[in-house]
Design a protein around this motif. Structure first.
Motif, PDB file in Angstrom:
ATOM      1  N   UNK A 436      13.555  23.754  27.068  1.00 59.10           N
ATOM      2  CA  UNK A 436      14.273  24.757  26.280  1.00 59.10           C
ATOM      3  C   UNK A 436      15.621  25.067  26.920  1.00 59.10           C
ATOM      4  N   UNK A 437      16.630  25.148  26.047  1.00 59.15           N
ATOM      5  CA  UNK A 437      17.976  25.479  26.488  1.00 59.15           C
ATOM      6  C   UNK A 437      18.260  26.930  26.089  1.00 59.15           C
ATOM      7  N   UNK A 438      18.564  27.758  27.048  1.00 60.50           N
ATOM      8  CA  UNK A 438      18.903  29.170  26.816  1.00 60.50           C
ATOM      9  C   UNK A 438      20.421  29.293  26.879  1.00 60.50           C
ATOM     10  N   UNK A 439      21.014  29.701  25.762  1.00 62.10           N
ATOM     11  CA  UNK A 439      22.474  29.799  25.666  1.00 62.10           C
ATOM     12  C   UNK A 439      22.833  31.243  25.351  1.00 62.10           C
ATOM     13  N   UNK A 440      23.712  31.825  26.152  1.00 62.40           N
ATOM     14  CA  UNK A 440      24.089  33.225  25.939  1.00 62.40           C
ATOM     15  C   UNK A 440      25.572  33.409  26.210  1.00 62.40           C
ATOM     16  N   UNK A 441      26.140  34.424  25.582  1.00 54.55           N
ATOM     17  CA  UNK A 441      27.548  34.758  25.793  1.00 54.55           C
ATOM     18  C   UNK A 441      27.678  35.523  27.106  1.00 54.55           C
ATOM     19  N   UNK A 442      28.634  35.121  27.931  1.00 57.46           N
ATOM     20  CA  UNK A 442      28.819  35.773  29.231  1.00 57.46           C
ATOM     21  C   UNK A 442      29.217  37.229  29.048  1.00 57.46           C
ATOM     22  N   UNK A 443      30.057  37.530  28.036  1.00 60.79           N
ATOM     23  CA  UNK A 443      30.546  38.896  27.846  1.00 60.79           C
ATOM     24  C   UNK A 443      29.577  39.776  27.074  1.00 60.79           C
ATOM     25  N   UNK A 444      28.535  39.191  26.488  1.00 60.08           N
ATOM     26  CA  UNK A 444      27.567  39.965  25.712  1.00 60.08           C
ATOM     27  C   UNK A 444      26.209  39.264  25.763  1.00 60.08           C
ATOM     28  N   UNK A 445      25.350  39.631  26.715  1.00 54.48           N
ATOM     29  CA  UNK A 445      24.050  38.960  26.850  1.00 54.48           C
ATOM     30  C   UNK A 445      23.162  39.071  25.611  1.00 54.48           C
ATOM     31  N   UNK A 446      23.473  40.038  24.708  1.00 51.69           N
ATOM     32  CA  UNK A 446      22.672  40.172  23.491  1.00 51.69           C
ATOM     33  C   UNK A 446      22.877  38.989  22.547  1.00 51.69           C
ATOM     34  N   UNK A 447      24.027  38.311  22.687  1.00 51.66           N
ATOM     35  CA  UNK A 447      24.293  37.112  21.899  1.00 51.66           C
ATOM     36  C   UNK A 447      23.612  35.955  22.613  1.00 51.66           C
ATOM     37  N   UNK A 448      22.403  35.650  22.204  1.00 50.03           N
ATOM     38  CA  UNK A 448      21.574  34.702  22.948  1.00 50.03           C
ATOM     39  C   UNK A 448      20.686  33.936  21.978  1.00 50.03           C
ATOM     40  N   UNK A 449      20.591  32.627  22.162  1.00 46.52           N
ATOM     41  CA  UNK A 449      19.702  31.806  21.359  1.00 46.52           C
ATOM     42  C   UNK A 449      18.962  30.829  22.266  1.00 46.52           C
ATOM     43  N   UNK A 450      17.884  30.279  21.753  1.00 50.05           N
ATOM     44  CA  UNK A 450      17.085  29.300  22.479  1.00 50.05           C
ATOM     45  C   UNK A 450      16.901  28.086  21.579  1.00 50.05           C
ATOM     46  N   UNK A 451      17.247  26.914  22.101  1.00 51.10           N
ATOM     47  CA  UNK A 451      17.062  25.671  21.369  1.00 51.10           C
ATOM     48  C   UNK A 451      16.112  24.759  22.160  1.00 51.10           C
ATOM     49  N   UNK A 452      15.236  24.092  21.434  1.00 50.09           N
ATOM     50  CA  UNK A 452      14.217  23.276  22.087  1.00 50.09           C
ATOM     51  C   UNK A 452      14.496  21.796  21.881  1.00 50.09           C
ATOM     52  N   UNK A 453      14.175  21.004  22.893  1.00 47.06           N
ATOM     53  CA  UNK A 453      14.288  19.559  22.814  1.00 47.06           C
ATOM     54  C   UNK A 453      13.140  18.949  23.624  1.00 47.06           C
TER      55      UNK A 453
END
Length: 458
Positions: A436-453
């Motif tokens: 799983x790849x966890x991607x988040x905005x540095x300036x706003x941790x609430x902007x966060x998604x998880x993509x699976x491969x």
């Protein structure tokens, strides 16, 4: 001619009767004022909204080239198509609700065909005169006066149509740039086509087709019957009060209708409302204004023609609007889909990502003995400002990113980046393992998604 052939011929006549060009008489009254208020409101919004700006750009813009929809501070992408679908459902449900309550109310006051026909007829009346003058002009032989009036009218229509076409295209390409291209005679092929197409469409529909659209072309007029019931309020003639008609009050039993035919003369679709509910009626209420003026003159109560339901015309008591099951269903659906749209918009995360494995090299062993898999991340920044995104992974034991783990993505753009994930070999595991790849905005941790491969182990 046989009897069966004669009956078939009569049926064809009843099914479609050519009425000729309709020149409705102008009338002043409550519904006419309301109708023109809607004309002004809709056209101020249509012609004016494309000039609004927001953060240095056009506030309302369907940018086809960039595949974005700008709505003031909100920017929607093709991936937000669900919101568009919900908006269309809300619009359709609102239309069904309005129809269940008051018939073709939208047609009479807000439909673009009605609005532009009213504008074109107003121009026609200012140039050619009232309805009688227009009819005489149409029947007059060709001459300098007729040619001058017709030329002035059509030139005015074309100016309105052309500006309408430019405005319409201005919602799909920046309007100021579009006007600059037109001024420099450098308008692109597709832009020129759509400006011309929409201008011609407006000119033909509002200038020539007019009531024929409402009578024969509009599908809404055909299926509105399934959305109304005995309690739907529509423009109706009270036959119990009006019949028998009598042109002059010379004694004998008669109703309130004086058979002046003004209700027919002012009707934009050319029907006689006294013949009962007809699908061609657009519920504009102009016949109500005309009839009320006549009733005032003859000293009878107004309301011989009025908004009324079938139950009321039969002498019954109308149900309260919100107690009708049909209205309750439409209203409930409207509330549900509006709430769903609001919730979907509130849960929208301005970040999207796709994870693609490198198909050329399935896996490779690093110098330290770890297993590495390569991926391409497509990071989509959905806000109109540059943003840095941090990427972390979790998966097989010791899974980690090799190299850079944060990336700067320009405003409103997609950035493909190559990343490598390494993990220690595991004797108890082999083949494809979830990662799983966890991607988040540095300036706003609430902007966060998880993509699976998947991560391949030997």
């Amino acid at each position: 001619m046989s009897a069966s052939t004669s009956r078939a011929h009569d049926a064809r006549i009843l099914f479609y009767t050519k009425t000729g060009k309709v020149h409705p008489r102008e009338v002043r009254g409550y519904y006419d004022s309301l109708r023109w208020a809607m004309v002004w409101l809709t056209q101020i919004v249509f012609y004016g909204a494309c000039w609004l700006s927001w953060d240095g750009r056009q506030a309302l813009l369907f940018d086809i080239a960039e595949r974005k929809f700008y709505f003031f501070g909100l920017v929607l992408w093709p991936q937000d198509a669900l919101l568009l679908a919900i908006l269309l459902i809300i619009s359709a449900t609102a239309l069904f609700l309005a129809t269940a309550v008051a018939g073709r109310l939208f047609c009479g006051f807000a439909c673009p065909q009605t609005v532009y026909t009213a504008i074109f007829r107003w121009v026609e009346a200012r140039i050619e005169g009232d309805h009688l003058a227009r009819m005489r002009l149409d029947q007059a032989p060709a001459g300098p006066r007729k040619l001058a009036l017709k030329t002035a009218k059509h030139a005015s229509w074309l100016v309105i149509s052309l500006w309408t076409g430019i405005t319409f295209v201005g919602y799909f390409t920046p309007l100021q740039g579009l006007l600059a291209e037109i001024a420099q005679l450098s308008l692109g092929g597709w832009a020129a086509f759509w400006v011309g197409f929409y201008a011609l469409f407006t000119y033909l529909q509002a200038g020539f087709a007019r009531e024929m659209v409402c009578q024969h072309m509009c599908p809404y007029s055909r299926f509105q019957g399934v959305m109304i019931d005995a309690d739907t309020s529509t423009v109706s003639y009270d036959a119990r009060r009006g019949e028998p008609r009598k042109a002059k009050r010379t004694g004998g039993a008669h109703g309130d209708c004086v058979d002046c035919s003004l209700c027919v003369q002012v009707c934009p679709t050319g029907i006689d409302i006294r013949e009962g509910l007809q699908y061609q009626c657009i519920n504009c209420g102009l016949c109500v204004d005309a009839c009320d003026k006549v009733m005032d003159k003859v000293g009878s109560p107004t309301g011989l023609i009025r908004f009324a339901s079938e139950r009321q015309l039969a002498g019954g008591q109308a149900k309260a609007v919100w107690l009708r099951p049909r209205v309750q269903i439409y209203a409930s659906l409207l509330v549900v889909f509006t709430a769903l749209g609001a919730w979907t918009l509130s849960q929208r995360i301005p970040l999207l990502a796709d994870v693609l494995r490198d198909r050329a090299v399935l896996l490779q062993e690093a110098a330290d003995g770890s297993i590495e898999n390569s991926y391409t991340l497509k990071l989509m920044n959905l806000v109109e400002a540059p943003r840095r995104f941090a990427v972390t992974v979790d998966g097989p034991a010791g899974a980690r990113l090799v190299g850079n783990s944060s990336f700067d993505v320009p405003a409103g753009s997609v950035l493909p980046v190559s990343v490598t994930v390494a993990a220690a070999p595991d004797a108890s595991r082999s083949g494809a393992q979830p990662v799983r790849f966890h991607i988040s905005a540095v300036d706003d941790p609430a902007v966060r998604i998880v993509e699976q491969s998947s991560f391949l182990l030997p």
